[in-house]
Design an enzyme around this catalytic site. Structure first.
Site, mmCIF file in Angstrom:
data_model
loop_
_atom_site.group_PDB
_atom_site.id
_atom_site.type_symbol
_atom_site.label_atom_id
_atom_site.label_comp_id
_atom_site.label_asym_id
_atom_site.label_seq_id
_atom_site.Cartn_x
_atom_site.Cartn_y
_atom_site.Cartn_z
ATOM 1 N N HIS A 71 0.810 -1.131 0.072
ATOM 2 C CA HIS A 71 0.109 0.010 -0.039
ATOM 3 C C HIS A 71 0.955 1.275 0.097
ATOM 4 C CE1 HIS A 71 0.836 -0.236 4.269
ATOM 5 N NE2 HIS A 71 0.473 1.274 4.204
ATOM 6 N N ASP A 72 1.989 1.100 0.368
ATOM 7 C CA ASP A 72 2.868 2.337 0.625
ATOM 8 C C ASP A 72 4.125 2.227 -0.219
ATOM 9 O OD1 ASP A 72 1.463 4.030 2.198
ATOM 10 O OD2 ASP A 72 2.325 3.643 4.120
ATOM 11 N N LYS A 110 5.858 5.347 -1.639
ATOM 12 C CA LYS A 110 6.760 6.107 -0.643
ATOM 13 C C LYS A 110 8.149 5.938 -0.981
ATOM 14 C CE LYS A 110 3.564 6.826 2.947
ATOM 15 N NZ LYS A 110 3.346 6.535 4.411
ATOM 16 N N HIS A 156 -6.344 3.855 -1.885
ATOM 17 C CA HIS A 156 -6.656 3.927 -0.533
ATOM 18 C C HIS A 156 -6.899 5.078 -0.068
ATOM 19 C CE1 HIS A 156 -2.251 3.640 -0.087
ATOM 20 N NE2 HIS A 156 -2.576 4.091 1.340
ATOM 21 N N HIS A 157 -6.420 6.261 -0.523
ATOM 22 C CA HIS A 157 -6.682 7.496 -0.153
ATOM 23 C C HIS A 157 -7.684 8.603 -0.651
ATOM 24 C CE1 HIS A 157 -3.212 7.736 2.869
ATOM 25 N NE2 HIS A 157 -2.174 7.136 1.810
ATOM 26 N N ASP A 212 -6.324 1.355 7.420
ATOM 27 C CA ASP A 212 -5.105 2.073 7.390
ATOM 28 C C ASP A 212 -5.135 3.472 8.384
ATOM 29 O OD1 ASP A 212 -2.411 2.748 6.562
ATOM 30 O OD2 ASP A 212 -3.356 4.373 5.275
ATOM 31 N N HIS A 234 2.373 9.554 -3.512
ATOM 32 C CA HIS A 234 2.595 8.474 -3.555
ATOM 33 C C HIS A 234 1.918 7.258 -3.910
ATOM 34 C CE1 HIS A 234 0.703 7.968 0.254
ATOM 35 N NE2 HIS A 234 0.575 6.759 0.010
#
Length: 384
Positions: free
Chosen positions: A243-244, A247, A296-297, A325, A272
């Protein structure tokens, strides 16, 4: 109705039954299903009371399926046997010709053969080799329990024809099984690589240690509670692990900053998900899992990023993960604040249902957490 007409009817019935069993065999690639269908089909075609199929594994015979089911006290030693101890089976397989024994009691059988047939209570039996593409797959054994039988040439031909269908079905099931095993090994290798990527990111961003493992487990649990099938849960797991991943493209000066980010820094941090899409979109295996890193954001009311998706436009996996999250972030220590209590975090998420989060997902999540207090695990930090 004369004898010829009766014979014609019988032939039509046999052909129809054989076709029905053949279609059943062709419809399945599951080995256990094929074996069960083969045995049941054989005794149905021959109108007998007992059947078994043994698979040939090198020089060993392995029991695949029987009908009726084996009695509880059937010896485990009879479920596997050396081919050398069963010369009738070996001769049938080597010659590719069915072998008929009209009377078990009077037959010249080895001790192992007698144990096997008497263990099944057989009076008469027929060994039929199961062959596909000139490769012996095993042997089909059909027989009677109460009285001696005399198999007609037509019945033997029927059984031989059926055994060919069984052989091809077994060969296809075995091929499918091997392909599936190779695919599982490949998926396992891919997933191990993904976990390595995830650990590498956590090593780079030390304050998120443990975050990915926690959110992955919780996201899969929530997806399961919402009724996602197992293959989709695999995508959720992979998406949560990554998910990240975007980054990786965020500068250390922003990722490791020990205080709140400026607006300009947040603008970079918010890229990201787009970085994740660029990194992963060309990998076909990860296409279904990309929903989480990329979306997811997003917010239920359409004010999220990067694309401003709204409501059901947001993939369900991303809606699930968004709740998880935020929950883990709130219940984890950050450099600029202490972790929230679980109850406060749950109440905050509930208050944002219909704004940030899918109300149905929030409802299931709160029920899941309240039924299992402390689900968040060890505190850690997370940004963005």
């Amino acid at each position: 109705m004369g004898p010829d007409e009766i014979s014609a009817d019988a032939v039509r019935d046999d052909v129809a039954l054989l076709l029905s069993v053949s279609m059943e065999l062709a419809e399945s690639l599951d080995l256990d299903t094929v074996l069960r269908t083969a045995v049941e089909g054989a005794i149905q075609v021959l109108r007998l009371g007992s059947g078994a199929i043994y698979l040939l594994r090198g020089n060993e015979l392995v029991l695949g399926a029987t009908t009726p089911p084996l009695p509880p006290d059937f010896p485990a030693s009879l479920r596997r046997a050396g081919l050398a101890d069963h010369p009738h089976v070996r001769r049938s397989i080597e010659s590719r010709i069915p072998i008929f024994i009209s009377s078990v009691a009077a037959a010249d059988l080895t001790a192992e053969e007698r144990r096997a047939v008497e263990g099944r209570g057989l009076v008469s039996l027929l060994y039929v080799p199961v062959v596909a593409r000139d490769r012996a797959e095993g042997v089909l054994i059909v027989g009677t329990h109460t009285e001696k039988a005399e198999f007609t040439e037509r019945e033997v031909d029927l059984c031989r024809t059926l055994s060919v269908e069984i052989g091809y079905a077994l060969a296809n099931a075995r091929l499918y099984e091997s392909v599936e095993a190779a695919a599982r090994d490949l998926r396992a290798a891919y997933d191990a690589t993904l976990e390595g990527w995830s650990r590498a990111l956590e090593m780079r961003d030390r304050e998120t240690a443990g975050h990915t493992e926690r959110v992955t487990d919780l996201a899969v649990d929530l997806g399961r509670a919402l009724g996602l099938p197992e293959d989709r849960l695999g995508d959720v797991r992979r998406g949560a692990l990554l998910h990240d991943i975007g980054k990786m493209a965020v500068p250390d000066s922003i990722l490791h900053k020990g205080e709140r980010l400026t607006d300009a820094e947040w603008e970079i941090m918010r890229k990201h998900p787009e970085y994740a899409y660029r990194l992963l979109s060309s990998i076909n295996y990860l296409a279904p899992a990309l929903e989480i890193p990329y979306c997811h954001h997003e917010r239920w009311d359409g004010r999220g990023y990067p694309r401003g998706l709204k409501g059901a436009e947001i993939p369900l996996a991303a809606r699930i993960f968004a709740v998880i999250d935020v929950y883990d972030a709130l219940t984890s220590d950050r450099p600029y604040r202490k972790a929230w209590a679980q109850e406060a975090a749950v109440e905050h998420i509930r208050s944002r249902a219909g704004i940030d989060f899918d109300p149905a997902v929030v409802d299931m999540f709160t029920r899941m957490v309240e039924s299992s207090p402390g689900a968040a695990g060890r505190p850690s930090a997370d940004r963005g």
